[in-house]
Scaffold this active site. Structure first.
Site, PDB file in Angstrom:
ATOM      1  N   GLU A 199      -1.636  -9.265   3.332  1.00 15.69           N
ATOM      2  CA  GLU A 199      -1.491  -9.887   4.656  1.00 15.69           C
ATOM      3  C   GLU A 199      -2.812 -10.357   5.253  1.00 15.69           C
ATOM      4  O   GLU A 199      -2.836 -11.305   6.038  1.00 15.69           O
ATOM      5  CB  GLU A 199      -0.783  -8.930   5.629  1.00 15.69           C
ATOM      6  CG  GLU A 199      -1.545  -7.670   6.011  1.00 15.69           C
ATOM      7  CD  GLU A 199      -1.266  -6.483   5.095  1.00 15.69           C
ATOM      8  OE1 GLU A 199      -0.890  -6.705   3.935  1.00 15.69           O
ATOM      9  OE2 GLU A 199      -1.458  -5.331   5.543  1.00 15.69           O
ATOM     10  N   CYS A 211       0.840  -1.198   0.000  1.00 17.25           N
ATOM     11  CA  CYS A 211       0.000   0.000   0.000  1.00 17.25           C
ATOM     12  C   CYS A 211       0.882   1.258   0.000  1.00 17.25           C
ATOM     13  O   CYS A 211       1.491   1.546  -1.017  1.00 17.25           O
ATOM     14  CB  CYS A 211      -0.991  -0.038   1.155  1.00 17.25           C
ATOM     15  SG  CYS A 211      -2.464   0.925   0.818  1.00 17.25           S
ATOM     16  N   HIS A 239      -3.608  -5.081   0.432  1.00 21.03           N
ATOM     17  CA  HIS A 239      -2.965  -5.629   1.636  1.00 21.03           C
ATOM     18  C   HIS A 239      -3.053  -7.155   1.614  1.00 21.03           C
ATOM     19  O   HIS A 239      -4.025  -7.722   2.134  1.00 21.03           O
ATOM     20  CB  HIS A 239      -3.660  -5.112   2.891  1.00 21.03           C
ATOM     21  CG  HIS A 239      -3.462  -3.654   3.137  1.00 21.03           C
ATOM     22  ND1 HIS A 239      -2.463  -3.183   3.949  1.00 21.03           N
ATOM     23  CD2 HIS A 239      -4.121  -2.573   2.671  1.00 21.03           C
ATOM     24  CE1 HIS A 239      -2.523  -1.854   3.980  1.00 21.03           C
ATOM     25  NE2 HIS A 239      -3.515  -1.470   3.207  1.00 21.03           N
TER      26      HIS A 239
HETATM   27  N1  GLN Z   1      -1.996   6.655   2.912  1.00 25.53           N
HETATM   28  C1  GLN Z   1      -2.101   5.887   1.707  1.00 25.53           C
HETATM   29  C2  GLN Z   1      -3.464   6.016   1.057  1.00 25.53           C
HETATM   30  O1  GLN Z   1      -4.402   6.433   1.659  1.00 25.53           O
HETATM   31  C3  GLN Z   1      -1.768   4.433   1.985  1.00 25.53           C
HETATM   32  C4  GLN Z   1      -2.758   3.766   2.850  1.00 25.53           C
HETATM   33  C5  GLN Z   1      -2.261   2.431   3.353  1.00 25.53           C
HETATM   34  O2  GLN Z   1      -1.074   2.157   3.323  1.00 25.53           O
HETATM   35  N2  GLN Z   1      -3.178   1.609   3.855  1.00 25.53           N
HETATM   36  O3  GLN Z   1      -3.604   5.675  -0.092  1.00 25.53           O
END
Ligand code: GLN
Length: 591
Positions: A526, A397, A524
């Protein structure tokens, strides 16, 4: 429907969540279909607004629910797919009651905690318990309900009252209460003390709930006379008292419960005579492998909240699943991203040097997700180091977004390339605000939950790791994404966007083909990793860090951790490293 309620007494942090998940797993091993509900008696509607620094990570479900991290434990242990409704909070219950009141559904009556709130709780439990979570048709057999907090908390009172009424309503033979308590040992005399448990059981009874099973947390197995005493004072048969003594890791807990025949006691209370003997052969074999791992694989976690490991719980679990699959002992090197920055070099050179030493000593580097700009520059530096030095890298992310920023800065020469999250006025906005809904409002604009990624290139590492699939469904939680207008320029310079959404506008997976393993994912991965089914991209990282990526890629991301009859298979190859802090689960019952 049969219900198992898990409550906790004496102190918090006893490992109630792990106990409840383990009970679920044990019943599943007896051939039953199991679902689970976590009750969090706080006023927040969900965990979305809660700081991972205080509460541990926000776990994300397929349906986009942002929930308590205990739901992650349930999904991992039971290999289930839960919904946001499987996490009940005071906020959700009151909201539903107030909505009904506003609609006039209470027909002019006074709306009260009893019966309206307590009824709403019972209806919620009954409704959600019947929803299948294992991909099969029809309602599950058993629902494990975990009540957060400790008996006696003001917040949990309406829930206790509702559950007392509920147990009466569903009747004996359909409800089993497992009370998790503490039996401390006073070091002076070395005696196991039963008083705290006696008190908390008394508290439970005074609130109208009767425990059927006592699960006592203690450092060692309970002595027989201690069990006898507990049985007498708590009115629980001795065979229904189990000890959850300290174990090397949480995978032992279901085995501990089985060895003490907890399933027999629960099945008896639930009048379930048709259940089979628990089959935990594969689980046992995997736990044994985990216990005996020696060859370390060192992963540097370059994050923000390095003080509280629970804020990255699922990432740690996913790393662990992949390490066990590669027969490696996971060693996490916690690197606070800001320690890598130039400013730290000036203010605290020792700290700066120590952070870089850790990073440089690692076999692989992981930059996890995050919000806010603290440590961003440090994360970029770690990514640059991984890219230039051929160190296996996984960016998740925010980690993926920063990998693109770093590439644009270093390779394309866009010196002020940035995400508009951190620098709204940048002349090279390679990461931009791309919500699914409104672009002007922050609230409700997060891209949340399961979305599909289509592989654009068959011959890339990620596609192979995902078993040469055409597409993959993973969970998201973000607002910003790679700027579609800059894709062709970035790709020409060598970074490849190998996975995109169905429109081709949203970049999901990025890879550097010329690097041994340099992968970033907007989602994600995970959250969907399981002990027996490690997440593909994590497996890739660990395999690359252990020098066995090629063989994993050849088998389409498949690793046979244990064979069908539960025997451990030969270990994967890889280089051997010495020393280091071994990541462990503390006393074994923590997350
Ligand atoms: N801050 C970034 C976004 O909003 C990444 C978010 C995250 O890593 N979950 O896109």
């Amino acid at each position: 429907m049969k219900y198992v309620l898990v409550t906790g007494g004496v102190v918090s942090g006893l490992g109630k969540g792990v106990t409840a998940s383990s009970i679920g797993l044990l019943l599943q091993a007896c051939g039953l279909r199991v679902t689970s509900i976590k009750i969090d008696p706080y006023l927040n509607t969900d965990a979305g607004t809660m700081s991972p620094f205080e509460h541990g990570e926000v776990f994300v479900l397929d349906d986009g629910g942002e929930v308590d991290l205990d739901l992650g434990n349930y999904e991992r242990f039971l290999d289930s797919t839960l919904t946001r409704d499987n996490n009940i909070t005071t906020g959700k219950i009151y909201q539903s009651v107030i909505d009904k009141e506003r609609k006039g559904d209470y027909l002019g009556r006074t709306v009260q905690v009893v019966p309206h709130v307590t009824d709403a709780i019972q209806e919620w439990i009954e409704r959600v318990a019947n929803v299948p979570v294992d991909g099969k048709e029809g309602p599950p057999d058993v629902c494990v309900i975990e009540l957060g907090g400790t008996i006696g908390d003001i917040e949990s009172m309406p829930f206790i009252e509702a559950l007392g009424q509920f147990s009466y309503k569903v009747g004996p033979g359909n409800f089993c209460l497992v009370h998790v308590s503490l039996v401390p040992v006073l070091s002076v005399v070395g005696e196991q003390k039963t008083k705290p448990t006696q008190h908390s059981v008394r508290g439970l009874r005074s609130l109208g709930l009767t425990p059927n099973i006592l699960a006592c947390r203690s450092t060692k197995a309970l002595e027989e006379n201690v069990k006898t005493k507990l049985s007498q004072f708590c009115h629980v048969p001795e065979v229904n008292i189990v000890t959850l003594y300290d174990v090397p890791n949480i995978w032992h807990v279901p085995l501990l419960l089985r060895d003490q025949k907890a399933h027999e006691a629960i099945l008896k209370e639930l009048n379930l005579s048709n259940a089979v003997k628990p089959d935990l052969a594969e689980w046992t074999a995997r736990t044994k492998i985990y216990d005996t791992l020696q060859d370390p694989v060192r992963i540097a976690m370059v994050g923000k909240y390095t003080g509280l490991t629970d804020s990255y719980l699922s990432v740690l679990k996913a790393l662990l699943h992949a390490s066990v699959a590669c027969h490696k002992k996971l060693v996490i090197e916690w690197v606070a991203a800001s320690d890598l920055e130039e400013i730290t070099a000036q203010e605290a050179p020792d700290v700066h040097k120590a952070a870089w030493d850790l990073l440089k000593g690692a076999d692989g580097i992981l930059v996890p997700g995050g919000f806010g700009d603290r440590g961003v520059q440090g994360k970029i530096l770690a990514t640059k180091y991984a890219r230039e030095n051929q160190v296996p890298f996984l960016g998740i992310c925010l980690g993926m977004q920063l990998a693109v920023v770093e590439f644009a800065r270093s390779i394309l020469g866009f010196h002020d390339a940035n995400s508009t999250e951190f620098e709204p006025e940048t002349s090279s906005p390679c990461i931009i605000f791309m919500p699914e809904g409104s672009t002007t409002h922050m609230g409700g604009t997060m891209r949340l939950g399961s979305r599909r990624t289509y592989f654009q290139v068959a011959d890339c590492k990620s596609a192979k790791l995902y078993g040469n699939a055409k597409f993959v469904d993973e969970r998201h939680r973000h607002r910003y994404e790679v700027n579609p207008d800059m894709i062709s320029e970035i790709e020409k310079a060598g970074l490849s966007f190998v996975g995109k959404d169905e429109t081709g506008r949203r970049m999901e997976i990025v890879e550097l083909p010329s690097h041994p393993y340099f992968v970033g994912a907007q989602f994600h991965p995970e959250f969907k990793s399981r002990p027996g089914k490690p997440s593909a991209l994590f497996l890739g990282l660990i395999a690359a860090a252990s020098g066995c990526l090629e063989s994993v890629l050849q088998t389409g991301g498949k690793v046979n951790i244990v064979s069908k009859n539960g025997v451990a298979n030969g270990s994967a190859m890889g280089k051997v490293h010495q020393n280091g802090n071994v990541y462990s689960n503390g006393n074994g019952l923590h997350h």
